[in-house]
Write a protein that holds these residues in place. Structure first.
Motif, PDB file in Angstrom:
ATOM      1  N   VAL A 211      33.155  33.591  53.513  1.00  0.00           N
ATOM      2  CA  VAL A 211      32.500  33.794  52.219  1.00  0.00           C
ATOM      3  C   VAL A 211      33.215  34.959  51.542  1.00  0.00           C
ATOM      4  N   VAL A 212      33.756  34.686  50.360  1.00  0.00           N
ATOM      5  CA  VAL A 212      34.459  35.690  49.569  1.00  0.00           C
ATOM      6  C   VAL A 212      33.653  35.848  48.285  1.00  0.00           C
ATOM      7  N   GLN A 213      33.257  37.095  47.969  1.00  0.00           N
ATOM      8  CA  GLN A 213      32.423  37.234  46.769  1.00  0.00           C
ATOM      9  C   GLN A 213      32.605  38.580  46.083  1.00  0.00           C
ATOM     10  N   VAL A 214      32.302  38.544  44.791  1.00  0.00           N
ATOM     11  CA  VAL A 214      32.270  39.734  43.955  1.00  0.00           C
ATOM     12  C   VAL A 214      30.905  39.769  43.287  1.00  0.00           C
ATOM     13  N   ILE A 215      30.252  40.911  43.366  1.00  0.00           N
ATOM     14  CA  ILE A 215      28.990  41.137  42.649  1.00  0.00           C
ATOM     15  C   ILE A 215      29.256  42.306  41.710  1.00  0.00           C
ATOM     16  N   GLN A 216      29.035  42.071  40.406  1.00  0.00           N
ATOM     17  CA  GLN A 216      29.375  43.099  39.429  1.00  0.00           C
ATOM     18  C   GLN A 216      28.498  42.963  38.186  1.00  0.00           C
ATOM     19  N   PRO A 217      28.442  44.017  37.371  1.00  0.00           N
ATOM     20  CA  PRO A 217      27.690  43.886  36.120  1.00  0.00           C
ATOM     21  C   PRO A 217      28.232  42.713  35.305  1.00  0.00           C
ATOM     22  N   LYS A 218      27.337  41.999  34.666  1.00  0.00           N
ATOM     23  CA  LYS A 218      27.719  40.821  33.890  1.00  0.00           C
ATOM     24  C   LYS A 218      28.761  41.167  32.825  1.00  0.00           C
ATOM     25  N   THR A 219      28.721  42.382  32.317  1.00  0.00           N
ATOM     26  CA  THR A 219      29.687  42.798  31.292  1.00  0.00           C
ATOM     27  C   THR A 219      31.115  42.822  31.833  1.00  0.00           C
ATOM     28  N   LEU A 220      31.279  42.896  33.157  1.00  0.00           N
ATOM     29  CA  LEU A 220      32.610  42.897  33.777  1.00  0.00           C
ATOM     30  C   LEU A 220      32.985  41.528  34.329  1.00  0.00           C
ATOM     31  N   PHE A 221      32.123  40.535  34.138  1.00  0.00           N
ATOM     32  CA  PHE A 221      32.314  39.223  34.759  1.00  0.00           C
ATOM     33  C   PHE A 221      33.701  38.679  34.475  1.00  0.00           C
ATOM     34  N   ARG A 222      34.337  38.161  35.503  1.00  0.00           N
ATOM     35  CA  ARG A 222      35.686  37.603  35.434  1.00  0.00           C
ATOM     36  C   ARG A 222      36.707  38.664  35.033  1.00  0.00           C
ATOM     37  N   SER A 223      36.540  39.872  35.520  1.00  0.00           N
ATOM     38  CA  SER A 223      37.510  40.930  35.265  1.00  0.00           C
ATOM     39  C   SER A 223      38.815  40.617  35.988  1.00  0.00           C
ATOM     40  N   ARG A 224      39.888  41.260  35.559  1.00  0.00           N
ATOM     41  CA  ARG A 224      41.182  41.066  36.223  1.00  0.00           C
ATOM     42  C   ARG A 224      41.095  41.478  37.689  1.00  0.00           C
ATOM     43  N   THR A 225      40.348  42.534  37.979  1.00  0.00           N
ATOM     44  CA  THR A 225      40.203  42.987  39.364  1.00  0.00           C
ATOM     45  C   THR A 225      39.502  41.918  40.187  1.00  0.00           C
ATOM     46  N   ALA A 226      38.417  41.349  39.673  1.00  0.00           N
ATOM     47  CA  ALA A 226      37.693  40.301  40.398  1.00  0.00           C
ATOM     48  C   ALA A 226      38.569  39.070  40.584  1.00  0.00           C
ATOM     49  N   ASP A 227      39.258  38.659  39.538  1.00  0.00           N
ATOM     50  CA  ASP A 227      40.121  37.484  39.638  1.00  0.00           C
ATOM     51  C   ASP A 227      41.228  37.705  40.662  1.00  0.00           C
ATOM     52  N   HIS A 228      41.859  38.885  40.631  1.00  0.00           N
ATOM     53  CA  HIS A 228      42.933  39.177  41.580  1.00  0.00           C
ATOM     54  C   HIS A 228      42.410  39.127  43.021  1.00  0.00           C
ATOM     55  N   PHE A 229      41.265  39.731  43.253  1.00  0.00           N
ATOM     56  CA  PHE A 229      40.656  39.727  44.590  1.00  0.00           C
ATOM     57  C   PHE A 229      40.372  38.297  45.053  1.00  0.00           C
TER      58      PHE A 229
END
Length: 181
Positions: A150-168
């Motif tokens: 399971v690979v996941q990112v939990i973040q504020p909605k305002t950051l959703f699909r950030s470059r950092t999240a996408d790269h990870f």
């Protein structure tokens, strides 16, 4: 001098914009602890091992690697199931259980759910948000042999699909012959 003052003002303005926009340098850590997978994590992850309830199997060990960056959490977890369990249970049971658990939480609103083959493995991709908390989650699970990742990112909605999240998320690779056709 006036030139030095203008230069200092430009530097100060650039710093204010960078801080205000959440721009910061990320020290990526390449993680491949057992050679079975690799992922690029946005910082030095911590490792945690725990037992999770697994229905008729009792409890199973799960290994977590996670790192917090600002208000975001980036994590990879995996569990190895007993021989024969995957074959008798099927892909839907193995990957659908996590999605059903997420969907059962009344705070979660699933906005995307896809069953795909990724890296030669059955996979489930889910995106969801929680209007009450203002957070969004990107979640992808993979079934590789007897192992579920399971690979996941939990973040504020305002950051959703950030470059950092996408790269990870895009950096996660399965590296062993656990793949199923």
């Amino acid at each position: 001098s006036a030139q030095q003052m203008r230069t200092m003002n430009i530097i100060l303005l650039t710093a204010i914009i960078a801080v205000g926009s959440g721009c910061s340098r990320i020290d990526w850590t390449e993680l491949s602890p057992d050679g079975a997978f690799a992922v690029s994590m946005p910082g030095q992850p911590s490792k945690r091992e725990a037992l999770i309830p697994a229905g008729i199997l009792g409890e199973l060990p799960v290994t977590f690697y996670s790192v917090n960056v600002g208000n975001a959490n980036f994590s990879v977890a995996y569990t190895d199931y007993p021989d024969g369990f995957v074959e008798t249970s099927g892909v839907e049971v193995m990957l659908g259980a996590g999605v059903r658990k997420l969907a059962a939480d009344p705070l979660n609103h699933i906005t995307l759910e896809e069953s795909v083959i990724s890296q030669g493995c059955p996979s489930r991709k889910v995106e969801m948000e929680s209007p009450q908390t203002g957070y969004a989650t990107i979640y992808q699970s993979y079934l590789s042999g007897r192992r579920v990742y399971v690979v996941q990112v939990i973040q504020p909605k305002t950051l959703f699909r950030s470059r950092t999240a996408d790269h990870f998320m895009e950096s996660f690779t399965i590296q062993t012959a656990r793949k199923m056709n």
